[in-house]
Design a protein around this motif. Structure first.
Motif, PDB file in Angstrom:
ATOM      1  N   GLU A  83      16.884  54.216 108.715  1.00 37.24           N
ATOM      2  CA  GLU A  83      17.970  54.697 109.575  1.00 37.24           C
ATOM      3  C   GLU A  83      17.489  55.799 110.519  1.00 37.24           C
ATOM      4  O   GLU A  83      17.869  55.820 111.691  1.00 37.24           O
ATOM      5  CB  GLU A  83      19.135  55.201 108.730  1.00 37.24           C
ATOM      6  CG  GLU A  83      19.913  54.093 108.056  1.00 37.24           C
ATOM      7  CD  GLU A  83      21.069  54.617 107.213  1.00 37.24           C
ATOM      8  OE1 GLU A  83      21.320  55.844 107.197  1.00 37.24           O
ATOM      9  OE2 GLU A  83      21.728  53.791 106.563  1.00 37.24           O
ATOM     10  N   SER A 134      14.564  55.367 117.683  1.00 34.58           N
ATOM     11  CA  SER A 134      14.416  54.241 118.609  1.00 34.58           C
ATOM     12  C   SER A 134      15.521  54.234 119.661  1.00 34.58           C
ATOM     13  O   SER A 134      15.273  53.931 120.831  1.00 34.58           O
ATOM     14  CB  SER A 134      14.424  52.913 117.853  1.00 34.58           C
ATOM     15  OG  SER A 134      13.299  52.811 117.024  1.00 34.58           O
ATOM     16  N   GLN A 135      16.728  54.566 119.259  1.00 32.22           N
ATOM     17  CA  GLN A 135      17.846  54.617 120.206  1.00 32.22           C
ATOM     18  C   GLN A 135      17.633  55.706 121.259  1.00 32.22           C
ATOM     19  O   GLN A 135      18.040  55.557 122.404  1.00 32.22           O
ATOM     20  CB  GLN A 135      19.164  54.859 119.480  1.00 32.22           C
ATOM     21  CG  GLN A 135      19.627  53.691 118.660  1.00 32.22           C
ATOM     22  CD  GLN A 135      20.843  54.029 117.809  1.00 32.22           C
ATOM     23  OE1 GLN A 135      21.348  55.135 117.820  1.00 32.22           O
ATOM     24  NE2 GLN A 135      21.302  53.039 117.048  1.00 32.22           N
ATOM     25  N   MET A 136      16.996  56.783 120.860  1.00 29.40           N
ATOM     26  CA  MET A 136      16.744  57.878 121.796  1.00 29.40           C
ATOM     27  C   MET A 136      15.652  57.503 122.790  1.00 29.40           C
ATOM     28  O   MET A 136      15.652  57.977 123.912  1.00 29.40           O
ATOM     29  CB  MET A 136      16.338  59.137 121.032  1.00 29.40           C
ATOM     30  CG  MET A 136      17.460  59.683 120.203  1.00 29.40           C
ATOM     31  SD  MET A 136      17.012  61.014 119.086  1.00 29.40           S
ATOM     32  CE  MET A 136      15.658  61.805 119.835  1.00 29.40           C
ATOM     33  N   GLY A 137      14.718  56.697 122.364  1.00 31.56           N
ATOM     34  CA  GLY A 137      13.641  56.256 123.242  1.00 31.56           C
ATOM     35  C   GLY A 137      12.419  57.143 123.166  1.00 31.56           C
ATOM     36  O   GLY A 137      12.471  58.291 122.732  1.00 31.56           O
ATOM     37  N   GLU A 177      15.571  54.150 113.259  1.00 30.19           N
ATOM     38  CA  GLU A 177      16.476  53.500 114.219  1.00 30.19           C
ATOM     39  C   GLU A 177      17.108  54.521 115.152  1.00 30.19           C
ATOM     40  O   GLU A 177      17.287  54.269 116.345  1.00 30.19           O
ATOM     41  CB  GLU A 177      17.540  52.694 113.478  1.00 30.19           C
ATOM     42  CG  GLU A 177      16.972  51.454 112.825  1.00 30.19           C
ATOM     43  CD  GLU A 177      17.938  50.748 111.880  1.00 30.19           C
ATOM     44  OE1 GLU A 177      19.047  51.273 111.626  1.00 30.19           O
ATOM     45  OE2 GLU A 177      17.568  49.668 111.392  1.00 30.19           O
ATOM     46  N   TYR A 178      17.457  55.687 114.619  1.00 32.23           N
ATOM     47  CA  TYR A 178      18.004  56.769 115.443  1.00 32.23           C
ATOM     48  C   TYR A 178      16.999  57.181 116.518  1.00 32.23           C
ATOM     49  O   TYR A 178      17.343  57.306 117.693  1.00 32.23           O
ATOM     50  CB  TYR A 178      18.356  57.965 114.539  1.00 32.23           C
ATOM     51  CG  TYR A 178      18.770  59.199 115.281  1.00 32.23           C
ATOM     52  CD1 TYR A 178      20.074  59.348 115.761  1.00 32.23           C
ATOM     53  CD2 TYR A 178      17.869  60.246 115.491  1.00 32.23           C
ATOM     54  CE1 TYR A 178      20.454  60.496 116.431  1.00 32.23           C
ATOM     55  CE2 TYR A 178      18.249  61.395 116.158  1.00 32.23           C
ATOM     56  CZ  TYR A 178      19.547  61.521 116.629  1.00 32.23           C
ATOM     57  OH  TYR A 178      19.923  62.657 117.299  1.00 32.23           O
ATOM     58  N   THR A 211      11.881  60.846 124.854  1.00 29.43           N
ATOM     59  CA  THR A 211      12.425  62.054 124.262  1.00 29.43           C
ATOM     60  C   THR A 211      11.285  63.036 123.996  1.00 29.43           C
ATOM     61  O   THR A 211      10.228  62.642 123.502  1.00 29.43           O
ATOM     62  CB  THR A 211      13.131  61.705 122.927  1.00 29.43           C
ATOM     63  OG1 THR A 211      14.119  60.740 123.194  1.00 29.43           O
ATOM     64  CG2 THR A 211      13.741  62.918 122.281  1.00 29.43           C
TER      65      THR A 211
END
Length: 173
Positions: free
Chosen positions: A51, A57-60, A54-55, A63
């Motif tokens: 998790e 990954s969502q930020m890219g 994944e967090y 960052t």
């Protein structure tokens, strides 16, 4: 800053959703926000590495904290295969290097060949060489025949790297 770090770590342990909300609503300095975010991901990765990954990954990858947070997640991930799978979605880069270093370090005792693959694709010369040496030291100590065969068969070492590895074999005899 330390009070915020402590607060976010404790809140993450109790309720990840509330910690994420607090982090998203924080209006302080960018530096403090980055520290809180790193503390949040570090603590979350201890609870659930997938998790936390994944967090991130969502930020890219753009960052500012990506390299630090990815390395934290990899360091806390108990499933090295899942960690490898997640990290391999990112192209080798300076931002991926710290996580690749951590993964090679985690794999060196159980799967030295995969550890060496991760070490070889670290872009930073100093970090790559340190990682290659760390993996090689354990591999050569635990299974010298396999290590020698790998060095002999692999053609993707730089000349300097191969020389250092061969010196390690010679010193170990």
């Amino acid at each position: 800053d330390r009070a915020y770090d402590s607060l976010i770590r404790k809140l993450t342990t109790l309720d990840i959703s509330s910690a994420a909300t607090l982090l998203a609503s924080f209006n302080g300095s960018a530096r403090t926000h980055e520290r809180m975010e790193a503390a949040f991901v570090r603590q979350w990765s201890r609870i659930n590495s997938l998790e936390a990954a994944e967090y991130i990954s969502q930020m890219g990858m753009n960052t500012n904290n990506f390299a630090k947070m990815a390395a934290e997640v990899i360091d806390n991930w108990s499933d090295n295969q899942a960690a490898s799978s997640w990290l391999s979605q990112y192209e080798p880069s300076a931002k991926r290097d710290p996580a690749s270093y951590e993964l090679a370090n985690n794999l060196r005792h159980t799967n030295p060949e995969n550890a060496m693959i991760w070490a070889k694709y670290i872009n930073n010369d100093t970090m790559r060489m340190r990682s290659i040496r760390n993996v090689a030291r354990i591999w050569n100590s635990n299974n010298p025949e396999s290590f020698i065969a790998y060095i002999s068969e692999s053609d993707d070492f730089l000349d300097q790297e191969r020389e250092i590895l061969l010196e390690m074999v010679t010193k170990n005899k």
